[in-house]
Design a protein around this motif. Sequence first.
Motif, PDB file in Angstrom:
ATOM      1  N   LYS A 179       4.919 -15.548  -2.676  1.00 52.59           N
ATOM      2  CA  LYS A 179       3.823 -15.801  -1.734  1.00 52.59           C
ATOM      3  C   LYS A 179       3.821 -17.225  -1.191  1.00 52.59           C
ATOM      4  N   SER A 239      -4.863  -6.972  10.901  1.00 49.23           N
ATOM      5  CA  SER A 239      -5.194  -7.277   9.512  1.00 49.23           C
ATOM      6  C   SER A 239      -3.918  -7.597   8.745  1.00 49.23           C
ATOM      7  N   LEU A 240      -4.070  -8.158   7.564  1.00 46.95           N
ATOM      8  CA  LEU A 240      -2.899  -8.470   6.743  1.00 46.95           C
ATOM      9  C   LEU A 240      -2.098  -7.216   6.437  1.00 46.95           C
ATOM     10  N   GLU A 241      -2.764  -6.124   6.127  1.00 44.61           N
ATOM     11  CA  GLU A 241      -2.045  -4.885   5.808  1.00 44.61           C
ATOM     12  C   GLU A 241      -1.290  -4.357   7.019  1.00 44.61           C
ATOM     13  N   LYS A 244       1.842  -6.522   7.450  1.00 48.25           N
ATOM     14  CA  LYS A 244       2.864  -6.165   6.460  1.00 48.25           C
ATOM     15  C   LYS A 244       3.616  -4.909   6.882  1.00 48.25           C
ATOM     16  N   PRO A 263       6.939  -8.589   1.977  1.00 42.68           N
ATOM     17  CA  PRO A 263       5.469  -8.479   2.093  1.00 42.68           C
ATOM     18  C   PRO A 263       4.752  -9.679   1.486  1.00 42.68           C
ATOM     19  N   LEU A 264       5.302 -10.248   0.414  1.00 41.45           N
ATOM     20  CA  LEU A 264       4.690 -11.418  -0.214  1.00 41.45           C
ATOM     21  C   LEU A 264       4.848 -12.648   0.662  1.00 41.45           C
ATOM     22  N   GLU A 267       2.318 -12.339   3.375  1.00 41.65           N
ATOM     23  CA  GLU A 267       0.983 -12.667   2.858  1.00 41.65           C
ATOM     24  C   GLU A 267       0.802 -14.175   2.703  1.00 41.65           C
ATOM     25  N   TYR A 270       0.283 -15.688   6.133  1.00 42.61           N
ATOM     26  CA  TYR A 270      -1.041 -15.289   6.627  1.00 42.61           C
ATOM     27  C   TYR A 270      -2.148 -16.120   5.983  1.00 42.61           C
ATOM     28  N   LYS A 271      -2.058 -16.299   4.683  1.00 38.90           N
ATOM     29  CA  LYS A 271      -3.097 -17.073   3.989  1.00 38.90           C
ATOM     30  C   LYS A 271      -3.074 -18.533   4.392  1.00 38.90           C
TER      31      LYS A 271
END
Length: 285
Positions: A179, A239-241, A244, A263-264, A267, A270-271
């Motif tokens: 991440k 959205s994040l989902e 991904k 995906p990590l 994320e 995104y964060k």
Amino acid sequence: MPRLLQKLLTTALLFIGFATQAYEIEDLGDGLHRFIDDRHRSIFLITSEGAIVTDPLNKKAATWLNEQIKTRYNVPVKYVIYSHNHSDHIYGAEVFKSPHTTFVAHKLAAQDIKNTQMKTVTPSLTFDNELLLTLGDSTVKLNYHGPNDGRGSVSILFEKQKTLFVVDWIVIGRMPWQKLWSYDIQGMINSTQAVLKYDFNTFVGGHADMGNKADVARYLSYLEQLYSQVTKAALAGQSLEQIKQNIKLDEFSDLKQYQAWLPLNIEGVYKRLMEESGMGWRSDL
């Protein structure tokens, strides 16, 4: 001893043997060597006037390396260089402590080592932007490129050997770490763009594989595409989902941990955008 018990004992001993730390030294030419401790790597230079050691990694690894330098090369360690402030790379430096050894780091790394009372040797030689170290007929150039990973993280260029050593913010042959917890993504891009202007043929990272300048350029391409695509999707209100699901980057699917860590990585970017860039509380989004 019953046969089953003997077999179990033998298996256990084999497991212990495999679990025992196995260190390696690889000769890179012109006095330069790569030191490998499981998932971590550092680099050291042997000259007629002494040795320059980068990240000691940990006390056990540093102890083993120090003995190897004494027995194989019979030279004193003149410099120990910290790549940045993270303990998994710079612990164990006390093994090399002596009246003729200078410990080197960027001023921000040195500040953090002092403030957080890290169990390693406090650097006695620090710098702001660039430092040149010369030993024997070799010169090592240290540069700070701004934030990227941790505090005070620098590039280390062995000029004669045309070899660049960077820890954590450039990784060859593998995806960036999960991440991207301690990463400044845009800073990593900026820093990698900067080192690509250097004259080097060989790249050595603090983790994963060795490579060349083309490998570093490809890594930069991955970061740039990841960052731009996540940013574009976030600006579009996804959205994040959703992000991904939509971002693939299949041209990099040969990298180790691609399926598990893409995906990590998404994320993580995104964060950073939501928190550090403030997109999470922008009224226009």
